[in-house]
Design a protein around this motif. Sequence first.
Motif, PDB file in Angstrom:
ATOM      1  N   ILE A 123      69.673  62.746  74.964  1.00  0.00           N
ATOM      2  CA  ILE A 123      70.080  63.136  76.228  1.00  0.00           C
ATOM      3  C   ILE A 123      69.273  64.228  76.792  1.00  0.00           C
ATOM      4  CG2 ILE A 123      71.793  64.272  77.690  1.00  0.00           C
ATOM      5  CD1 ILE A 123      74.066  62.733  75.982  1.00  0.00           C
TER       6      ILE A 123
ATOM      7  N   TYR B 145      68.431  69.095  80.403  1.00  0.00           N
ATOM      8  CA  TYR B 145      69.072  69.706  81.722  1.00  0.00           C
ATOM      9  C   TYR B 145      70.353  68.888  81.757  1.00  0.00           C
ATOM     10  CZ  TYR B 145      64.301  71.143  82.839  1.00  0.00           C
ATOM     11  OH  TYR B 145      63.112  71.781  82.743  1.00  0.00           O
ATOM     12  N   SER B 146      70.396  67.956  81.203  1.00  0.00           N
ATOM     13  CA  SER B 146      71.813  67.302  81.446  1.00  0.00           C
ATOM     14  C   SER B 146      72.886  68.011  80.346  1.00  0.00           C
ATOM     15  CB  SER B 146      71.659  65.666  81.259  1.00  0.00           C
ATOM     16  OG  SER B 146      70.989  65.083  81.917  1.00  0.00           O
ATOM     17  N   GLN B 147      72.242  67.986  79.204  1.00  0.00           N
ATOM     18  CA  GLN B 147      73.066  68.901  77.973  1.00  0.00           C
ATOM     19  C   GLN B 147      73.551  70.361  78.703  1.00  0.00           C
ATOM     20  OE1 GLN B 147      71.382  69.375  74.189  1.00  0.00           O
ATOM     21  NE2 GLN B 147      70.253  67.168  74.443  1.00  0.00           N
TER      22      GLN B 147
END
Length: 314
Positions: free
Chosen positions: A289, A292-294
């Motif tokens: 993943i 930034y999504s993390q």
Amino acid sequence: MSTSLKNPLHLIIKYNTLVIFLLMLIVSALVSDAFFTANNLANLIRQVAPVGIISMGMLLVILTGGIDLSVGSVVAMVGVLSALFTHMMPLPLAIVASLACGIMVGSLSGYLVSFQKMAPFIATLALMTIVRGLGFIFSKGAPVMVAENATALTDFGSENLLGIPNPAVILFVVFAATSVLLKYNVFGRVLIALGSNEEAVRLSGLKVSVYKFSVYAITGGLAAIAGLISTARTSVGSPNLGVGLELDVIATVVIGGTSLAGGRGSAINTFLGVLIVGMMGNVMNLLDIAAYSQQVIKGLIIIFAVLLQRFQDK
């Protein structure tokens, strides 16, 4: 709401950190076959060790109603200094000098907060900037390699003790010491009382300033240990190390159920918070993943943990 429904819900809210931890274990096992492999678990505990060590100090600070934003910068500065010191003095002395530098920064934070009555957020924010700048000055803006004759330090970062990574051993020792301090020592009970009612502690004749000063000094020392571990693992001291680390540390303490207002929190729940945040990052990396999504996912989980705290307070 019936008693049969209310009691399970009450238990979930009361033990929300443990519930989140168990859910994370289940989800991690379901979404990735690689999670429960020996190599991944060893890597996980090695990665969370620096954050976990600092979190125990941050727990003490937050219990008094304070905050310490300088810990990430202390990690970076001590990382740089420890690498530099290995070129200048024997390794044992280099380690002691590095730890002393971290304690000095923590003591300065404690002095400003306790004796100069400066707001913890402002005092430690200023030191966060100053100490990070010193790290760049000492390193001249470039990573510093550990001396070739300091192999004992670099070996420590990669070796195990009875199958447990050395950084994790230090984390367990710090966790055990914090647990004993808070449960069985007068000092720990005073810290909790400070966060609940500082004026009552002051009227009882205890020196509030000394207790507050102490927790910042302890946190500075623990941040220095984390900096040494990071240098030992990578053989490099970098002034860019630990950027945003203070937010990860605060997140683990909050997810562990500690009240940011002070007066409530425990070492075991903070330790679970460390593992929860570590598992989040580990599983998201295994699933590839994007970083930034993390950050978005971590933020949402922090909000969820704080909302559970609000239900617990009712």
